[in-house]
Design a protein around this motif. Structure first.
Motif, mmCIF file in Angstrom:
data_model
loop_
_atom_site.group_PDB
_atom_site.id
_atom_site.type_symbol
_atom_site.label_atom_id
_atom_site.label_comp_id
_atom_site.label_asym_id
_atom_site.label_seq_id
_atom_site.Cartn_x
_atom_site.Cartn_y
_atom_site.Cartn_z
ATOM 1 N N MET A 1 -3.446 -9.840 14.762
ATOM 2 C CA MET A 1 -2.466 -8.858 14.329
ATOM 3 C C MET A 1 -2.560 -7.625 15.225
ATOM 4 S SD MET A 1 -1.867 -7.357 10.547
ATOM 5 C CE MET A 1 -0.201 -7.644 10.050
ATOM 6 N N ASN A 2 -1.448 -6.998 15.416
ATOM 7 C CA ASN A 2 -1.329 -5.837 16.287
ATOM 8 C C ASN A 2 -2.021 -4.617 15.652
ATOM 9 O OD1 ASN A 2 -0.386 -3.640 17.750
ATOM 10 N ND2 ASN A 2 1.627 -4.529 18.055
ATOM 11 N N ALA A 3 -2.861 -3.944 16.416
ATOM 12 C CA ALA A 3 -3.585 -2.775 15.906
ATOM 13 C C ALA A 3 -2.632 -1.644 15.523
ATOM 14 C CB ALA A 3 -4.585 -2.281 16.952
ATOM 15 N N GLN A 4 -1.549 -1.500 16.271
ATOM 16 C CA GLN A 4 -0.586 -0.440 15.964
ATOM 17 C C GLN A 4 0.066 -0.667 14.607
ATOM 18 O OE1 GLN A 4 2.293 0.400 18.981
ATOM 19 N NE2 GLN A 4 3.416 1.848 17.729
ATOM 20 N N LYS A 5 0.383 -1.894 14.279
ATOM 21 C CA LYS A 5 0.986 -2.193 12.982
ATOM 22 C C LYS A 5 0.013 -1.883 11.844
ATOM 23 C CE LYS A 5 4.261 -5.734 14.380
ATOM 24 N NZ LYS A 5 4.690 -7.120 14.212
ATOM 25 N N ILE A 6 -1.245 -2.207 12.039
ATOM 26 C CA ILE A 6 -2.254 -1.948 11.009
ATOM 27 C C ILE A 6 -2.412 -0.448 10.784
ATOM 28 C CG2 ILE A 6 -4.704 -2.137 10.438
ATOM 29 C CD1 ILE A 6 -4.681 -4.828 11.944
ATOM 30 N N VAL A 7 -2.567 0.307 11.857
ATOM 31 C CA VAL A 7 -2.758 1.755 11.748
ATOM 32 C C VAL A 7 -1.521 2.415 11.154
ATOM 33 C CG1 VAL A 7 -3.134 3.876 13.067
ATOM 34 C CG2 VAL A 7 -4.447 1.838 13.610
ATOM 35 N N THR A 8 -0.341 1.993 11.583
ATOM 36 C CA THR A 8 0.906 2.549 11.063
ATOM 37 C C THR A 8 1.063 2.253 9.577
ATOM 38 O OG1 THR A 8 1.940 2.310 13.230
ATOM 39 C CG2 THR A 8 3.412 2.565 11.365
ATOM 40 N N THR A 9 0.733 1.045 9.164
ATOM 41 C CA THR A 9 0.833 0.676 7.750
ATOM 42 C C THR A 9 -0.140 1.487 6.897
ATOM 43 O OG1 THR A 9 1.520 -1.563 8.335
ATOM 44 C CG2 THR A 9 0.638 -1.236 6.115
ATOM 45 N N VAL A 10 -1.362 1.637 7.369
ATOM 46 C CA VAL A 10 -2.355 2.433 6.634
ATOM 47 C C VAL A 10 -1.905 3.887 6.535
ATOM 48 C CG1 VAL A 10 -4.724 3.318 6.704
ATOM 49 C CG2 VAL A 10 -4.288 0.909 7.145
ATOM 50 N N ALA A 11 -1.355 4.423 7.613
ATOM 51 C CA ALA A 11 -0.865 5.810 7.599
ATOM 52 C C ALA A 11 0.291 5.974 6.618
ATOM 53 C CB ALA A 11 -0.428 6.235 8.999
ATOM 54 N N ALA A 12 1.199 5.012 6.554
ATOM 55 C CA ALA A 12 2.342 5.086 5.637
ATOM 56 C C ALA A 12 1.874 5.017 4.186
ATOM 57 C CB ALA A 12 3.327 3.966 5.933
#
Length: 84
Positions: A1-12
């Protein structure tokens, strides 16, 4: 899984949670009582108050999540975090 998607989801998710807590505190400060919970047994809340709370909280949480998602996406795309 893409690290950017994980970080963005956690931030949201974090932004939505924080916005919800902030709305609850402000609502209690302004009205003097707890925000509506949606319980059918809660007879002290008027329909108008329920509609206002739903509209305000929905708008604030949506704004916070969108802002967090966009800001995190821009931050990640600048390469400040190394891609895995």
């Amino acid at each position: 899984m893409n690290a950017q998607k994980i970080v963005t989801t956690v931030a949201a998710i974090a932004a939505g949670f924080a916005a919800n807590k902030l709305i609850s505190l402000v609502w209690k400060g302004v009205t003097g009582h707890e925000p509506p919970t949606g319980d059918a047994d809660d007879g002290e809340i008027s329909l108008g108050e329920l509609v206002v709370f739903a509209a305000v909280s929905g708008a604030v949480v949506a704004f916070a999540r969108t802002f967090a998602t966009r800001t995190t996406g821009k931050w990640m795309s600048r390469g400040e975090i190394k891609k895995a």
